[in-house]
Structures are given as structure tokens and as C-alpha cells.
Design an enzyme around this catalytic site. Structure first.
Site, mmCIF file in Angstrom:
data_model
loop_
_atom_site.group_PDB
_atom_site.id
_atom_site.type_symbol
_atom_site.label_atom_id
_atom_site.label_comp_id
_atom_site.label_asym_id
_atom_site.label_seq_id
_atom_site.Cartn_x
_atom_site.Cartn_y
_atom_site.Cartn_z
ATOM 1 N N ASN A 288 0.823 -1.214 0.000
ATOM 2 C CA ASN A 288 0.000 0.000 0.000
ATOM 3 C C ASN A 288 0.856 1.262 0.000
ATOM 4 O O ASN A 288 0.365 2.356 0.260
ATOM 5 C CB ASN A 288 -0.960 0.002 1.205
ATOM 6 C CG ASN A 288 -0.215 0.003 2.536
ATOM 7 O OD1 ASN A 288 1.018 -0.003 2.575
ATOM 8 N ND2 ASN A 288 -0.949 0.013 3.634
ATOM 9 N N HIS B 205 3.372 1.872 2.053
ATOM 10 C CA HIS B 205 3.956 2.295 3.330
ATOM 11 C C HIS B 205 5.469 2.164 3.302
ATOM 12 O O HIS B 205 6.029 1.270 2.672
ATOM 13 C CB HIS B 205 3.304 1.594 4.534
ATOM 14 C CG HIS B 205 3.675 0.165 4.775
ATOM 15 N ND1 HIS B 205 2.767 -0.866 4.693
ATOM 16 C CD2 HIS B 205 4.842 -0.406 5.136
ATOM 17 C CE1 HIS B 205 3.376 -2.003 4.985
ATOM 18 N NE2 HIS B 205 4.635 -1.759 5.261
ATOM 19 N N GLU C 226 1.908 4.532 7.338
ATOM 20 C CA GLU C 226 0.795 4.029 6.539
ATOM 21 C C GLU C 226 0.186 5.172 5.712
ATOM 22 O O GLU C 226 0.477 6.342 5.967
ATOM 23 C CB GLU C 226 -0.272 3.450 7.479
ATOM 24 C CG GLU C 226 0.206 2.235 8.288
ATOM 25 C CD GLU C 226 0.186 0.922 7.489
ATOM 26 O OE1 GLU C 226 0.230 0.967 6.243
ATOM 27 O OE2 GLU C 226 0.123 -0.145 8.140
#
Ligand code: GLP
Length: 249
Positions: free
Chosen positions: A142, A144, A149
Site C-alpha cells: 500500500n 507504506h 501508513e
């Protein structure tokens, strides 16, 4: 007109070659300054890099005696003896096999009783060491980086964070089940990472192709934390052909 720094993109011939290219960059840094400050990463991706660094140390080509290290992150609740803690990982993959001085290796303490004090001290220790010369990074599916995050700010500092379901799921492969994956972590911030003089992000495999493309060719947006590295003057992406396969340029 100010020119925005462009990242260096290295597409290695395969995963092993990507590890060799990354190890070479670290090797070069230590050759220039044997007392370098290295920022280190965990995850599956850098394992081949650490193996090469150990091999080169054993061959007498590398000396870690004056090196200082700072790791990116650690799970909250896991101590150094826990098999999935990042301190344990670093000992197993690198520190136990080279001549780095234990006191000069830093990994956030997942058992710190006062986390807010601990994270402030971690930042101070980086400053006192003179800042990070080369920061090694992996990338999550994603986007990160460390445990920053999606939604993390470009100016974020070392702090406690909640892990997303996506990351818990991705990292559950290292635990018995997803329930065993800690829900919180301590991570260096994106602002902390951006202060490193050199940043080397390594990614391999098809699963990273889309996020690598978005990080390099999409907008710099907190939705994809790795895209916030764009514009850093000392940024290198080391890729294998699979992780580079979605790049357009
Ligand atoms: C973890 C780490 C990250 C790492 C990521 C990707 O979440 N906190 O620093 O980059 O996993 O791991 P892998 O290299 O195994 O894909």
C-alpha cells in the site's frame, strides 16, 4: 526556475542482482566513511542485501566497527527475544555476524514504558550521531515506508502508529495467524527519513509493480507514503524487472 531532483532508478537483472546493487551502495558509503550512520530496514526484501554484507565482512572487505545504525521501526509489545521483533531480525540477519558494536545499533524499543519519551529520544540520538548517511527502505503493497501508513504526513516524526488491516494481513505470513500480528508500532516519520542524506528504496517482485509505478510517476500524495520521497536529492530506487514492469517512462 528551480529544478526538482530526479530519482536514480536502477533496474537490476533479477532479485539477486538488485540485492547486489543495494549492497554495493552501502559498501560505497562505508568506503567513503567507515564511521557512517546507516538507516536499516526489515522485511523480506533486504535479506539478500544483509547476506551479501555479511559475506563481504567475512571476506575482509567490510568493517562495521565504527558504524552506527538506526532501524526504521519496531512492533509495540515485542521484545528483543521475540522471533518476530525487528531487533531479533536484525541480530539474526546482520548484527550477530559482523563486528558492529551492539551499543551503536539502535532499533526502537517495542517494550518502552514511556513511548512518547522514547520516540523523542530516538530522534535526538539520530541527531547526535550526525544524521543518517544512507537510509535503506523497503515498500509495503500500500506504499507504506517503515510503518508510515497511507495518510502519514510528509513532516511526520518518529511516533507510535496503528497498523492498517492491509499491513497486518501482509505481515501475518511471519506469524502463526493474523491475530498474532501486533496492532501498533513505533516508526521513524517520513520527515525523519527525508532528512537522510541518501535514501535507497529497494523493491522486488510483481506484487510491488503498481505501487512502485505510483510512487515514481504518480503525484506526491500521502495516500501513497512512498510518493512523498519524490524530490529528495539523494533518492535511488533499486528494482528488479518485475517490480519495474509498470513504469511508463
Ligand atoms: C514491513 C516493514 C517495512 C517493509 C515492508 C515490506 O511492514 N515495516 O519496513 O518495507 O514490511 O516488506 P517486504 O520487504 O517483506 O515486502
Amino acid at each position: 526556475m528551480n529544478k526538482v531532483a530526479q530519482p536514480t532508478i536502477v533496474v537490476a537483472s533479477n532479485k539477486e542482482d538488485a540485492a547486489r546493487c543495494t549492497a554495493d551502495l552501502i559498501h560505497e558509503t562505508l568506503r567513503e566513511n567507515p564511521a557512517s550512520v546507516l538507516g536499516l530496514a526489515t522485511g523480506g526484501t533486504p535479506i539478500g542485501v544483509y547476506r551479501l554484507l555479511v559475506e563481504r565482512f567475512l571476506a575482509g572487505e567490510l568493517d562495521f566497527s565504527a558504524v552506527t545504525t538506526f532501524n526504521l521501526d519496531e512492533y509495540i509489545g515485542l521484545g528483543p527475544e521475540h522471533g518476530q521483533s525487528y531487533r531479533y531480525f536484525m541480530q539474526q540477519q546482520l548484527f550477530d555476524h559482523v563486528n558492529v558494536v551492539r551499543e551503536q545499533t539502535h532499533v526502537p524499543n517495542g517494550l518502552a514504558s514511556d513511548i512518547s519519551r522514547h520516540v523523542t529520544e530516538y530522534e535526538e540520538q539520530i541527531q547526535q550521531a550526525g544524521g543518517i548517511d544512507l537510509q535503506l527502505l523497503g515498500i509495503g503493497n500500500n506504499g507504506h515506508i517503515a510503518f508510515n501508513e497511507p495518510g502519514s504526513a510528509a513532516a511526520s516524526r518518529t511516533r507510535k502508529v496503528d497498523l492498517t488491516e492491509n499491513t497486518i494481513e501482509a505481515n501475518s505470513r511471519f506469524f502463526e495467524s493474523a491475530e498474532d500480528v501486533p496492532r501498533h508500532a513505533i516508526t521513524m516519520g517520513i520527515g525523519t527519513i527525508l532528512e537522510s542524506r541518501r535514501i535507497v528504496l529497494m523493491a522486488t517482485g510483481k506484487a510491488k509493480a503498481q505501487v512502485v509505478q505510483a510512487s515514481l510517476e504518480g503525484p506526491a500524495d500521502p495516500v501513497n507514503p512512498a510518493s512523498l520521497l519524490q524530490g529528495h536529492a539523494g533518492l535511488t530506487f533499486v528494482l528488479d524487472p518485475e517490480s519495474a514492469s509498470e513504469l511508463q517512462l
